[in-house]
Design a protein around this motif. Structure first.
Motif, PDB file in Angstrom:
ATOM      1  N   GLN A 136      13.518  -7.391   0.999  1.00 21.43           N
ATOM      2  CA  GLN A 136      12.307  -6.460   2.378  1.00 21.43           C
ATOM      3  C   GLN A 136      12.175  -7.093   3.507  1.00 21.43           C
ATOM      4  OE1 GLN A 136      11.251  -3.231  -0.279  1.00 21.43           O
ATOM      5  NE2 GLN A 136      11.090  -4.547  -1.977  1.00 21.43           N
ATOM      6  N   ILE A 137      12.605  -8.387   3.213  1.00 18.13           N
ATOM      7  CA  ILE A 137      11.922  -8.920   4.504  1.00 18.13           C
ATOM      8  C   ILE A 137      12.590  -9.148   5.945  1.00 18.13           C
ATOM      9  CG2 ILE A 137      11.130 -11.228   2.589  1.00 18.13           C
ATOM     10  CD1 ILE A 137      13.627 -13.041   3.536  1.00 18.13           C
ATOM     11  N   PRO A 138      11.929  -8.699   6.435  1.00 19.28           N
ATOM     12  CA  PRO A 138      10.202  -9.397   7.537  1.00 19.28           C
ATOM     13  C   PRO A 138       9.639  -8.430   6.364  1.00 19.28           C
ATOM     14  CG  PRO A 138      11.484  -8.543   9.489  1.00 19.28           C
ATOM     15  CD  PRO A 138      12.247  -8.740   8.339  1.00 19.28           C
ATOM     16  N   ALA A 139       8.271  -9.673   6.162  1.00 19.54           N
ATOM     17  CA  ALA A 139       7.401  -8.904   5.224  1.00 19.54           C
ATOM     18  C   ALA A 139       6.324  -8.825   5.934  1.00 19.54           C
ATOM     19  CB  ALA A 139       7.916  -8.338   3.780  1.00 19.54           C
ATOM     20  N   ILE A 140       5.219  -8.421   5.389  1.00 14.49           N
ATOM     21  CA  ILE A 140       3.601  -8.794   5.508  1.00 14.49           C
ATOM     22  C   ILE A 140       3.264  -9.184   4.083  1.00 14.49           C
ATOM     23  CG2 ILE A 140       1.078  -7.807   6.242  1.00 14.49           C
ATOM     24  CD1 ILE A 140       3.085  -5.065   7.392  1.00 14.49           C
ATOM     25  N   PHE A 141       2.942 -10.224   3.924  1.00 16.72           N
ATOM     26  CA  PHE A 141       2.829 -10.829   2.542  1.00 16.72           C
ATOM     27  C   PHE A 141       1.002 -10.683   2.912  1.00 16.72           C
ATOM     28  CE2 PHE A 141       6.417 -12.091   3.086  1.00 16.72           C
ATOM     29  CZ  PHE A 141       7.047 -12.617   1.584  1.00 16.72           C
ATOM     30  N   ALA A 142       0.561 -10.242   2.001  1.00 14.25           N
ATOM     31  CA  ALA A 142      -1.389 -10.049   1.636  1.00 14.25           C
ATOM     32  C   ALA A 142      -1.615  -9.930   0.275  1.00 14.25           C
ATOM     33  CB  ALA A 142      -0.668  -8.446   1.613  1.00 14.25           C
ATOM     34  N   PHE A 143      -3.192 -11.089   0.289  1.00 14.05           N
ATOM     35  CA  PHE A 143      -3.981 -11.983  -0.482  1.00 14.05           C
ATOM     36  C   PHE A 143      -5.111 -11.977   0.356  1.00 14.05           C
ATOM     37  CE2 PHE A 143      -1.623 -14.665   2.916  1.00 14.05           C
ATOM     38  CZ  PHE A 143      -2.368 -15.612   3.130  1.00 14.05           C
ATOM     39  N   TRP A 144      -6.147 -11.904  -1.303  1.00 18.75           N
ATOM     40  CA  TRP A 144      -7.295 -12.433  -0.656  1.00 18.75           C
ATOM     41  C   TRP A 144      -7.910 -13.313  -0.437  1.00 18.75           C
ATOM     42  CZ3 TRP A 144      -8.659  -7.688  -0.511  1.00 18.75           C
ATOM     43  CH2 TRP A 144      -8.788  -6.737  -1.484  1.00 18.75           C
ATOM     44  N   HIS A 145      -8.715 -13.273   0.634  1.00 14.60           N
ATOM     45  CA  HIS A 145      -9.514 -14.713   1.084  1.00 14.60           C
ATOM     46  C   HIS A 145     -10.316 -15.081  -0.044  1.00 14.60           C
ATOM     47  CE1 HIS A 145     -12.157 -16.830   4.424  1.00 14.60           C
ATOM     48  NE2 HIS A 145     -11.032 -16.295   4.956  1.00 14.60           N
ATOM     49  N   ALA A 200      -6.504  -9.955   3.359  1.00 16.17           N
ATOM     50  CA  ALA A 200      -6.567  -8.455   3.529  1.00 16.17           C
ATOM     51  C   ALA A 200      -7.694  -8.166   3.161  1.00 16.17           C
ATOM     52  CB  ALA A 200      -6.243  -8.124   2.091  1.00 16.17           C
ATOM     53  N   ASP A 201      -8.757  -8.237   3.420  1.00 10.91           N
ATOM     54  CA  ASP A 201     -10.546  -8.139   3.053  1.00 10.91           C
ATOM     55  C   ASP A 201     -10.673  -7.816   4.617  1.00 10.91           C
ATOM     56  OD1 ASP A 201      -9.131 -10.487   1.710  1.00 10.91           O
ATOM     57  OD2 ASP A 201     -11.648 -10.299   1.030  1.00 10.91           O
ATOM     58  N   VAL A 202     -12.377  -7.503   4.403  1.00 12.98           N
ATOM     59  CA  VAL A 202     -13.028  -6.839   5.752  1.00 12.98           C
ATOM     60  C   VAL A 202     -14.383  -7.909   5.642  1.00 12.98           C
ATOM     61  CG1 VAL A 202     -14.829  -5.627   6.335  1.00 12.98           C
ATOM     62  CG2 VAL A 202     -12.175  -4.857   4.841  1.00 12.98           C
ATOM     63  N   PRO A 203     -13.802  -9.048   6.804  1.00 16.58           N
ATOM     64  CA  PRO A 203     -14.628 -10.135   7.187  1.00 16.58           C
ATOM     65  C   PRO A 203     -15.998  -9.854   6.241  1.00 16.58           C
ATOM     66  CG  PRO A 203     -13.740  -9.795   8.586  1.00 16.58           C
ATOM     67  CD  PRO A 203     -12.698  -8.576   7.495  1.00 16.58           C
ATOM     68  N   LYS A 204     -16.260 -10.789   5.836  1.00 23.15           N
ATOM     69  CA  LYS A 204     -17.417 -10.557   4.730  1.00 23.15           C
ATOM     70  C   LYS A 204     -17.719  -9.514   3.653  1.00 23.15           C
ATOM     71  CE  LYS A 204     -18.600 -14.382   7.412  1.00 23.15           C
ATOM     72  NZ  LYS A 204     -18.988 -15.898   7.019  1.00 23.15           N
ATOM     73  N   ARG A 205     -16.817  -8.909   2.931  1.00 22.81           N
ATOM     74  CA  ARG A 205     -16.573  -8.498   1.983  1.00 22.81           C
ATOM     75  C   ARG A 205     -15.675  -8.702   0.768  1.00 22.81           C
ATOM     76  NH1 ARG A 205     -17.344  -2.230   4.166  1.00 22.81           N
ATOM     77  NH2 ARG A 205     -17.416  -2.306   1.711  1.00 22.81           N
ATOM     78  N   ALA A 244     -10.074  -4.245   0.945  1.00 15.26           N
ATOM     79  CA  ALA A 244      -9.206  -3.952   1.460  1.00 15.26           C
ATOM     80  C   ALA A 244      -9.625  -3.634   2.963  1.00 15.26           C
ATOM     81  CB  ALA A 244      -7.962  -3.504   1.429  1.00 15.26           C
ATOM     82  N   GLY A 245      -9.300  -4.040   4.162  1.00 10.25           N
ATOM     83  CA  GLY A 245      -9.453  -2.970   5.795  1.00 10.25           C
ATOM     84  C   GLY A 245      -8.233  -2.763   5.667  1.00 10.25           C
ATOM     85  N   LEU A 246      -8.689  -1.543   7.000  1.00 11.20           N
ATOM     86  CA  LEU A 246      -7.494  -0.469   7.902  1.00 11.20           C
ATOM     87  C   LEU A 246      -6.395  -1.758   8.245  1.00 11.20           C
ATOM     88  CD1 LEU A 246      -9.035   2.748   8.652  1.00 11.20           C
ATOM     89  CD2 LEU A 246      -6.724   2.359   6.595  1.00 11.20           C
ATOM     90  N   GLY A 247      -6.430  -2.376   8.628  1.00  9.19           N
ATOM     91  CA  GLY A 247      -5.772  -3.444  10.370  1.00  9.19           C
ATOM     92  C   GLY A 247      -4.683  -4.175   9.402  1.00  9.19           C
ATOM     93  N   ILE A 248      -4.582  -3.638   8.371  1.00 11.76           N
ATOM     94  CA  ILE A 248      -3.231  -4.654   7.771  1.00 11.76           C
ATOM     95  C   ILE A 248      -1.930  -3.722   6.813  1.00 11.76           C
ATOM     96  CG2 ILE A 248      -3.702  -4.454   5.078  1.00 11.76           C
ATOM     97  CD1 ILE A 248      -1.603  -6.547   4.323  1.00 11.76           C
ATOM     98  N   ILE A 249      -2.661  -1.832   6.505  1.00 11.79           N
ATOM     99  CA  ILE A 249      -2.130  -0.640   6.993  1.00 11.79           C
ATOM    100  C   ILE A 249      -1.768  -0.235   7.691  1.00 11.79           C
ATOM    101  CG2 ILE A 249      -2.056   1.541   6.236  1.00 11.79           C
ATOM    102  CD1 ILE A 249      -3.343  -0.551   4.061  1.00 11.79           C
TER     103      ILE A 249
END
Length: 237
Positions: free
Chosen positions: A49-58, A136-141, A145-150
């Motif tokens: 499935q690559i290339p893919a978007i890899f997401a993780f918590w800050h 994936a986090d919204v900055p300082k929260r 998860a923010g909508l940007g990655i979606i």
């Protein structure tokens, strides 16, 4: 004194030295922790499935460059333009990960922080067959998860691969994201539960539902990673 310290940290020599030291420390951590993978065939599932978007918590991100376990995997990571980002960028590049500089914040500071340019560059990177990694986090929260990655997944047509990495030995800071500094000579776990696909015609309601799904998946992956090591996760500390 504060001005002297600030100027010192802005020195390209100091930034490079700190970035290189950080990269080599993380390499030591990776090599001296015995990792398990959940599921065991996680790479076999992801590779088609690559290339893919890899997401993780800050705050749980320091070992993420090491998911690139084959030379032919290409990856770039989104790193802020803030001064602290320079250290991270130098460390990432030394570990073989390219960088995209800007912010994933889609709030009021989006344009000021170079978010538009970074978003377009991430889309181009995926179109060129290169993976993109970002928190994936919204900055300082933390763990919201923010909508940007979606939006990135909708625009690029590439799947989101949420995952978590943890080690049995660590130091956890008491800051907004509960930053976890991994330590050497222990055990580690990498958990990737499932991928998330965003339809190209996703409306606002669908995108919000997928944002929540991403958030829940990352929280569950993080919980499982720490549980496998018998340690409390950042949400439990």
């Amino acid at each position: 004194m504060k001005k002297l310290l600030r100027n010192t940290l802005r020195s390209s020599f100091v930034q490079r030295a700190v970035g290189i030291l950080a990269a080599e420390y993380l390499r030591l951590v990776w090599r001296t922790n015995k990792f398990t993978f959940d599921p065991p065939d996680v790479y076999d599932r992801v590779e088609p499935q690559i290339p893919a978007i890899f997401a993780f918590w800050h705050g749980q991100h320091f070992l993420t460059p090491f998911i690139k376990n084959k030379d032919w995997y290409k990856a770039r990571v989104l790193i802020s333009r803030h001064r602290d980002g320079e250290f991270n960028a130098i460390a990432a590049e030394r570990l073989g990960i390219g960088t995209i500089r800007g912010s994933g914040d889609h709030g009021g500071a989006f344009h000021r922080k170079g978010g538009v340019g970074a978003f377009k560059e991430m889309v181009r990177t995926l179109q060129d067959g290169c993976n993109v990694a970002l928190t994936a986090d919204v900055p300082k929260r933390s763990r919201v998860a923010g909508l940007g990655i979606i939006m990135l997944a909708r625009e690029s047509g590439r799947p989101i691969m949420p995952f978590a990495m943890a080690t049995s030995r660590f130091v956890r800071l008491k800051n907004w994201d509960r930053t976890t500094i991994n330590l050497p000579f222990g055990r580690g776990a990498l958990v990737g539960i499932k991928e998330i696909h965003v339809p190209p015609d996703a409306d606002a309601a669908t995108m919000e539902a997928l944002r929540l799904e991403l958030e829940e998946t990352l929280n569950e992956a993080t919980r499982r990673a720490y549980a496998q090591l018998g340690r409390p996760g950042p949400a439990d500390a």
